[in-house]
Design a protein around this motif. Structure first.
Motif, short mmCIF file in Angstrom:
data_model
loop_
_atom_site.label_atom_id
_atom_site.label_comp_id
_atom_site.label_asym_id
_atom_site.label_seq_id
_atom_site.Cartn_x
_atom_site.Cartn_y
_atom_site.Cartn_z
N LEU A 526 0.93 -1.37 0.10
CA LEU A 526 -0.01 -0.14 0.02
C LEU A 526 0.87 1.43 -0.05
CD1 LEU A 526 -3.54 0.61 1.14
CD2 LEU A 526 -1.70 2.22 2.20
N ASP A 527 0.93 2.13 -1.06
CA ASP A 527 1.56 3.37 -1.16
C ASP A 527 1.23 4.17 -0.16
OD1 ASP A 527 2.46 5.66 -1.80
OD2 ASP A 527 2.79 5.41 -3.78
N GLY A 528 1.81 4.32 0.99
CA GLY A 528 1.30 5.32 2.21
C GLY A 528 1.84 6.65 2.15
N ALA A 529 2.14 7.17 1.00
CA ALA A 529 3.02 8.44 0.92
C ALA A 529 1.76 9.34 1.51
CB ALA A 529 3.20 8.77 -0.70
N ASN A 530 0.72 9.27 1.22
CA ASN A 530 -0.46 9.99 1.51
C ASN A 530 -1.28 9.50 2.65
OD1 ASN A 530 0.44 11.71 -0.47
ND2 ASN A 530 -0.63 10.27 -1.97
N MET A 531 -0.74 9.45 3.83
CA MET A 531 -1.41 8.94 5.07
C MET A 531 -2.44 10.11 5.63
SD MET A 531 -1.17 6.06 6.20
CE MET A 531 -1.49 5.91 7.94
N ASN A 532 -2.19 11.28 5.04
CA ASN A 532 -2.89 12.43 5.65
C ASN A 532 -4.10 12.16 5.94
OD1 ASN A 532 -2.44 14.84 6.34
ND2 ASN A 532 -3.43 16.03 4.53
N LYS A 627 -5.20 12.97 14.88
CA LYS A 627 -6.66 12.39 14.24
C LYS A 627 -7.39 13.47 13.88
CE LYS A 627 -10.88 9.96 15.49
NZ LYS A 627 -11.79 10.26 16.59
N HIS A 628 -7.28 14.75 14.56
CA HIS A 628 -7.83 15.92 14.42
C HIS A 628 -7.34 16.44 12.89
CE1 HIS A 628 -10.35 19.28 15.40
NE2 HIS A 628 -9.35 20.22 15.25
N ALA A 629 -6.24 16.38 12.63
CA ALA A 629 -5.40 17.05 11.69
C ALA A 629 -6.08 16.27 10.20
CB ALA A 629 -4.19 16.92 11.65
N SER A 630 -6.22 14.88 10.60
CA SER A 630 -6.50 14.27 9.41
C SER A 630 -8.04 14.54 8.91
CB SER A 630 -6.73 12.75 9.66
OG SER A 630 -5.42 12.25 9.87
N GLU A 631 -8.95 14.70 10.16
CA GLU A 631 -10.48 14.93 9.95
C GLU A 631 -10.41 16.43 9.28
OE1 GLU A 631 -12.08 12.74 14.00
OE2 GLU A 631 -11.35 14.87 14.15
N ILE A 632 -9.47 17.26 9.57
CA ILE A 632 -9.70 18.55 8.98
C ILE A 632 -9.19 18.65 7.63
CG2 ILE A 632 -8.58 21.12 9.24
CD1 ILE A 632 -10.67 20.36 11.33
N ALA A 633 -7.99 17.75 7.34
CA ALA A 633 -7.85 17.68 5.72
C ALA A 633 -8.95 17.16 5.02
CB ALA A 633 -6.67 16.91 5.87
N ALA A 660 -11.88 12.33 -0.38
CA ALA A 660 -11.04 12.25 0.65
C ALA A 660 -10.36 13.34 0.94
CB ALA A 660 -10.16 10.92 0.15
N HIS A 661 -8.92 13.38 1.06
CA HIS A 661 -8.18 14.55 1.44
C HIS A 661 -8.03 15.42 0.22
CE1 HIS A 661 -5.41 11.77 0.09
NE2 HIS A 661 -4.66 12.51 -0.34
N THR A 725 -1.45 20.91 11.69
CA THR A 725 -1.12 21.43 10.32
C THR A 725 -1.38 20.67 9.11
OG1 THR A 725 1.01 20.33 10.69
CG2 THR A 725 1.00 22.59 11.37
N PHE A 726 -1.75 21.10 8.06
CA PHE A 726 -2.43 20.38 6.95
C PHE A 726 -2.52 21.36 5.81
CE2 PHE A 726 -5.09 21.09 10.76
CZ PHE A 726 -5.48 22.23 10.36
N ARG A 727 -2.73 20.51 4.73
CA ARG A 727 -2.73 21.31 3.57
C ARG A 727 -3.71 20.53 2.52
NH1 ARG A 727 1.69 21.49 -0.94
NH2 ARG A 727 0.18 21.81 -2.71
N LEU A 728 -4.61 21.37 1.94
CA LEU A 728 -5.48 20.88 1.19
C LEU A 728 -5.03 20.88 -0.30
CD1 LEU A 728 -8.29 20.11 -0.04
CD2 LEU A 728 -8.59 22.64 -0.07
#
Ligand SMILES: *Cc1c(COP(=O)(O)O)cnc(C)c1O
Length: 739
Positions: A526-532, A627-633, A660-661, A725-728
């Motif tokens: 599984l390419d996990g580059a984007n675990m965001n 977890k919060h960061a993932s949800e916000i993304a 998704a993100h 911290t996150f980025r769309l």
């Protein structure tokens, strides 16, 4: 270090399957090359030059090191001539600082020169990050992987530089690519370049001469103290057989906190660098039982001792003659020069960067502070483990946290990038299958939507690629997948999947896909580059994946603007743990049934020195924050999709209507209606300095989403909030396609 980058020259269709390696290369170089060759089906043979026979015309290349691992400077012209006469290419690993005063390999006929640029002003960093370099003769330039910078003229006739090939090779050529490298070491390459710009060739020659002189003094002192030196010609490294007890020398070395290299046959090795001072020399002389000080030894030597400078190995050709290396030799000038370059960049401090790098996060200063501490920066990767307990603790902590986040059982920190993680993970799968007696399993299924590194890495791991079609929702076409699994079931090795998909959708069938592959004897990468979109919400280890890489330079905050450095550790389920990478110098595989895939990096733990960034990120965010960061993304991507859906077609959504993100806006219709393309939109956004900041209360925003009522208090692209911290990311057919 990407020491083995030159292996692509051994292309698969070449009939010359053999490759010679001089046994006097660094052990870590040999291990990396052997591993790489092993998976691509190239046969390596470890020999000394006089044992190398090229007459069968079955040898594609030969690798040697100058100066070699024992420090010896030797003339390879005869070997190169024999190689060339039989159509074999000559590759030389070397040291840039030595070449400032040593005759360079290109002048004695070498075709490919490679090495690390660490000595040009980059700290040791417990192994990395460092930029490798790789240079070839003119006739091989077109075979080099990566992007070329060309000189051209602008509209006003001024000389300018531009990228000659704008898209990375693996995105165009996929499994035919000669390299899978995506994230590289751009920042470190710039550091080494600035070191060259600041010192210029005269300054560099001074530094090299100084290091060599110090080594000459040391050599003289050691000889006087009754030790045997193995080589007369050297640059900065001596190999010694002690005239007294080795234990005595080592005990004294411990007292002065100096590490020497200990060879298995009892020889000792000493290397000096730019930082060496008189006190260090005195200490080393004392360690070896020399009665005199460095000053006294030097006085007795007289003017005539010039070492390699009085031999035919002395460099006579000029280097770094370009104006840029001859203009900025004061601190103010170099700082102004760097600032001038910086001002040409559009970066996050100005604007949105239309770069499709998935889920790269902003990073805080607190995360970056520790990497400049000397405790992290100034430590050699091969010191005894008890001298690096801080690092070891950090690796343990990070491994534990990453295992918890991903659902895997073991982590290897050796891969330096996502792509290198892919190669390592697939090689682990291959090693596992081979050990099970299923060597014939070599087919790797890869959806057409996969990142370009996937097919390139699978090819490097010696697998055959079978593309899988993508359906109209951007998900894996399950019926095509089933057909291909059935077609290849005897030889199925693995599937490489990206989840959420490259098109920004959580695929409903992910667990079923993993089941299907396992039922037919394959493994799931599984390419996990984007675990965001997953951190804290779901775990690859739970829904059926066997191995993933994590891009710490995306999801875990290591800044990688400009292209690198990065870290691509891989996580594996228990059954793959014994196959994780090993290292020839430092014992890192602790699994009792270890049967390692080989070595993928010269440094045992890859680019260790940037791991503190991810460590601080994880520790300061905590479980809740991550977890919060993932949800916000995810929330932000859905908010943006909702706001934009009236104006743009949103290309792919999951069956429940959510993305998704990230998501894709289709801008193709505007080409017809207004002659506007994605790249025009991207540039227009930059004109507006588009970078909006999160102002709303996050909790409130999330609740609104669940009520399917997106207020406009949360806006975001590349925004940062104190808890996360996150980025769309809006990419692919939208803004990044042609940029
Ligand atoms: C970035 C990325 C990679 C490659 O990672 P590098 O560190 O750049 O080598 C692989 N797969 C996906 C999905 C990515 O986004």
């Amino acid at each position: 270090m990407y020491v083995s980058s030159f292996i692509p020259f051994l292309n698969r269709h070449n009939k010359r399957r053999k490759f010679y390696i001089d046994a006097r290369c660094h052990p870590q170089t040999i291990a990396v090359v052997q591993t790489r060759a092993n998976y691509t089906g190239v046969i390596t043979e470890l020999k000394l030059p006089h044992e190398m026979d090229f007459s069968g015309k079955d040898v594609s290349g030969v690798l040697f090191q100058y100066p070699d691992t024992e420090g010896k400077v030797e003339d390879f012209s005869e070997l190169i001539e024999r190689a060339h006469q039989n159509g074999t290419l000559a590759c030389c690993a070397t040291d840039l600082l030595a070449l400032c005063i040593l005759k360079p390999p290109g002048e004695f006929g070498v075709d490919v020169v490679l090495g690390s640029s660490q000595r040009f002003g980059v700290p040791l960093c417990y192994g990395g990050p460092h930029a490798a370099f790789f240079a070839v003769k003119e006739n091989l330039v077109r075979m080099m992987p990566g992007r070329m910078v060309g000189v051209t003229r602008d509209a006003n006739g001024k000389e300018v530089y531009r990228l000659a090939l704008q898209t990375r090779e693996q995105h165009i050529r996929r499994d035919k690519a000669t390299s899978n490298i995506c994230t590289a070491q751009a920042l470190l390459a710039n550091m080494a370049a600035m070191y060259g710009v600041y010192h210029g060739s005269d300054g560099l020659k001074d530094i090299a001469r100084r290091v060599h002189n110090a080594t000459l003094i040391l050599a003289e002192g050691l000889r006087r103290a009754g030790h045997k030196l193995h080589h007369d010609l050297f640059f900065d490294t001596l190999t010694v057989t002690c005239g007294c007890s080795v234990k005595e020398v080592l005990d004294r070395a411990a007292l002065r906190k100096i590490n020497v290299r200990i060879y298995s046959d009892g020889k000792l090795g000493v290397s000096l660098d730019e930082t060496v001072n008189e006190k260090d020399l005195d200490d080393i002389l004392w360690i070896f039982g020399c009665e005199s000080s460095a000053e006294l030894v030097a006085e007795g030597m007289g003017e005539e001792t010039k070492g390699i400078l009085s031999t035919s190995f002395k460099r006579t050709s000029k280097f770094l003659t370009h104006q840029v290396f001859n203009s900025y030799h004061s601190e103010t000038n170099i700082v102004r020069y760097m600032k001038r370059l910086e001002n040409k960049d559009i970066s996050l401090v100005h604007s949105m960067i239309p770069l499709g790098s998935c889920t790269m996060k902003l990073n805080s200063s607190a995360e970056l502070a520790p990497i400049s501490w000397k405790e992290f920066a100034s430590i050699h990767p091969f010191v005894p483990l008890d001298q690096a307990q801080g690092y070891q603790q950090l690796f343990k902590d990070l491994e534990k946290d990453l295992c918890e986040i991903t659902g895997y059982d073991k982590i290897s920190f050796q891969p330096n990038s996502g792509a290198q993680g892919e190669y390592a993970g697939l090689a682990a799968i291959k090693a596992y299958l081979n050990a099970k007696g299923e060597r014939h399993r070599s087919v790797c299924l890869i959806p057409r939507s996969a990142h370009g590194t996937n097919p390139a890495s699978a090819q490097m791991a010696g697998m055959k690629i079978q593309p899988i079609e993508v359906d109209k929702n951007g998900s894996i076409d399950i019926s095509h997948l089933k057909a291909m699994v059935d077609k290849h079931k005897e030889n199925l090795a693995a599937i490489m999947i990206t989840y959420p998909s490259t098109n920004g959708v959580f695929e409903e069938e992910i667990a079923d896909v993993c089941d299907l592959i396992h039922k037919h004897g394959g493994q799931v990468y599984l390419d996990g580059a984007n675990m965001n979109a997953q951190v804290g919400l779901c775990r690859p280890g739970d829904y059926g994946s066997d191995v993933s890489h994590l891009n710490l330079h995306k999801t875990f905050c290591i800044p990688h603007g400009g292209g690198g450095p990065g870290m691509g550790p891989i996580g594996v389920k228990k059954h793959l743990a014994p196959y994780l990478p090993t290292h020839p110098v430092i014992k890192i595989q602790t699994d009792k049934d270890a049967c390692p895939l080989g070595t993928v990096s010269a440094a045992p733990w890859g680019s260790s020195a940037i791991l503190p960034i991810s460590w601080v990120y994880i520790k300061t965010m905590g479980a809740k924050g991550l977890k919060h960061a993932s949800e916000i993304a995810i929330l932000n991507a859905n908010y943006m999709a909702k706001r934009l859906e009236k104006h743009y077609k949103i290309l792919f959504r999951g069956v429940r209507g959510y993305v998704a993100h990230e998501f894709i806006l289709d801008t193709r219709p505007f080409k017809k209606t207004a002659n506007v393309e994605a790249v025009d939109l991207a540039k227009r956004l930059q004109d507006y300095g588009y970078l909006s900041v999160c102002k709303g209360e996050l909790q409130e925003g999330r609740d609104r989403l669940f009520r399917r009522d997106c207020g406009d208090r949360i806006r975001g692209n590349g925004f940062k909030h104190k808890e996360g911290t996150f980025r769309l990311d809006i990419r692919k057919k939208s803004f990044t396609m042609r940029v």
